[in-house]
Write a protein that holds these residues in place. Sequence first.
Motif, PDB file in Angstrom:
ATOM      1  N   THR A  57       0.837  -1.209   0.000  1.00 51.99           N
ATOM      2  CA  THR A  57       0.000   0.000   0.000  1.00 51.99           C
ATOM      3  C   THR A  57       0.866   1.252   0.000  1.00 51.99           C
ATOM      4  OG1 THR A  57      -1.758  -1.154   1.193  1.00 51.99           O
ATOM      5  CG2 THR A  57      -1.780   1.254   1.271  1.00 51.99           C
ATOM      6  N   ALA A  60       2.282   1.367  -3.717  1.00 54.86           N
ATOM      7  CA  ALA A  60       1.321   1.575  -4.804  1.00 54.86           C
ATOM      8  C   ALA A  60       0.447   2.811  -4.598  1.00 54.86           C
ATOM      9  CB  ALA A  60       0.440   0.336  -4.961  1.00 54.86           C
ATOM     10  N   ASP A  61       0.029   3.054  -3.340  1.00 57.47           N
ATOM     11  CA  ASP A  61      -0.926   4.125  -3.083  1.00 57.47           C
ATOM     12  C   ASP A  61      -0.305   5.373  -2.477  1.00 57.47           C
ATOM     13  OD1 ASP A  61      -2.947   2.504  -4.026  1.00 57.47           O
ATOM     14  OD2 ASP A  61      -3.457   1.714  -2.050  1.00 57.47           O
ATOM     15  N   ARG A  62       1.010   5.355  -2.192  1.00 58.38           N
ATOM     16  CA  ARG A  62       1.639   6.537  -1.616  1.00 58.38           C
ATOM     17  C   ARG A  62       2.871   6.966  -2.412  1.00 58.38           C
ATOM     18  NH1 ARG A  62      -2.597   8.137  -0.271  1.00 58.38           N
ATOM     19  NH2 ARG A  62      -3.841   6.456   0.622  1.00 58.38           N
ATOM     20  N   CYS A  65       1.965   7.536  -6.014  1.00 60.90           N
ATOM     21  CA  CYS A  65       1.077   8.704  -6.087  1.00 60.90           C
ATOM     22  C   CYS A  65       1.868  10.002  -5.953  1.00 60.90           C
ATOM     23  CB  CYS A  65       0.014   8.623  -4.993  1.00 60.90           C
ATOM     24  SG  CYS A  65      -1.205   7.338  -5.281  1.00 60.90           S
ATOM     25  N   TYR A 114      -3.408   8.564 -10.591  1.00 61.30           N
ATOM     26  CA  TYR A 114      -3.499   8.853  -9.165  1.00 61.30           C
ATOM     27  C   TYR A 114      -4.934   8.694  -8.665  1.00 61.30           C
ATOM     28  CZ  TYR A 114      -3.839  11.786  -4.982  1.00 61.30           C
ATOM     29  OH  TYR A 114      -4.109  12.259  -3.731  1.00 61.30           O
ATOM     30  N   THR A 117      -6.151   5.153  -7.673  1.00 55.70           N
ATOM     31  CA  THR A 117      -5.604   4.464  -6.503  1.00 55.70           C
ATOM     32  C   THR A 117      -6.567   4.604  -5.323  1.00 55.70           C
ATOM     33  OG1 THR A 117      -4.382   6.438  -5.761  1.00 55.70           O
ATOM     34  CG2 THR A 117      -3.262   4.933  -7.283  1.00 55.70           C
ATOM     35  N   TYR A 118      -6.201   3.959  -4.213  1.00 56.64           N
ATOM     36  CA  TYR A 118      -7.014   4.098  -3.001  1.00 56.64           C
ATOM     37  C   TYR A 118      -6.830   5.514  -2.451  1.00 56.64           C
ATOM     38  CZ  TYR A 118      -8.576   3.688   1.799  1.00 56.64           C
ATOM     39  OH  TYR A 118      -9.226   3.896   2.984  1.00 56.64           O
ATOM     40  N   GLN A 184      -0.069  12.581   1.196  1.00 56.32           N
ATOM     41  CA  GLN A 184       0.712  11.360   0.957  1.00 56.32           C
ATOM     42  C   GLN A 184       1.735  11.147   2.068  1.00 56.32           C
ATOM     43  OE1 GLN A 184      -0.307   9.487  -1.689  1.00 56.32           O
ATOM     44  NE2 GLN A 184      -1.739  11.188  -1.858  1.00 56.32           N
TER      45      GLN A 184
END
Length: 265
Positions: A57, A60-62, A65, A114, A117-118, A184
């Motif tokens: 996470t 991929a999501d931070r 991003c 972006y 993503t979550y 982020q």
Amino acid sequence: HRDLHSFPTRRSSDLAFNDLKTGTKLTAAFLAVAILIVGVAVVGYTSVKSVNAILTTMYADRLLCTQQLGNVNDAQLEILRNLYQSFIVPEDREMLEQDIAVHIKIADNNIKLYEATYLVPDEVRGLAEFWPAWAAYLQAVEECIRSIKAGNTTAARQSVGEGGAVFVAQQTVDQIITRLIEVQIRVGVELKNDGDRTFARVGAIMAAAGILGVLLAIALGMLMGRSITLPLARITSVATEIAGGKLDASPLVETAARRDEIGVL
């Protein structure tokens, strides 16, 4: 002398373990250890999987991003640079316009990646502010390009200068992007703290399981010793006495009452 075969049949309930065959006792002991090992392995796997999910996470999501938001900022800077070059090198305006279009597409693609993503609530609100600001920025850039094409470089310079339409629109987009990057960083720190807590929990569980395993091994060893080695020692002692001619040796009443191999012996 006493009859060594005339033993009482009464047995104490606490000797039920002694009635089990030696192979059954060993199997039970190994099975108990195996269950403990499997339990530790399951807990360890689950915890490691949780840590892996946190790291995934975070990446991929931070991390990605943050890179995508940075790409949007870079694209804006390239667009502004191309607008300035259009004033300085009029013969390259067509190529510069194409380059502006390319960087607009790059920014669009990165912000859409972006958006896929979550997103935490702060990011959802940030994107809700971004799209109108981005549309206003693109409109200001398009008007600036039209002014350049029309030969009205004064209006174009004013647009990209401080207080101009392009300048103000870019500042607005920059502020939103900066806030999103701050989100982020904040969420990344929270994930890192979650990972630290999970790692500490795993360490505590593994340590407790290790201590429990050692205690279990000691307990099983003592139990097996009391069940096998001590009776064998008594049998050896009585056999030695009989071999020495002492036929009135004390009968092994308790040992003979067992139903395992030692009782038979």
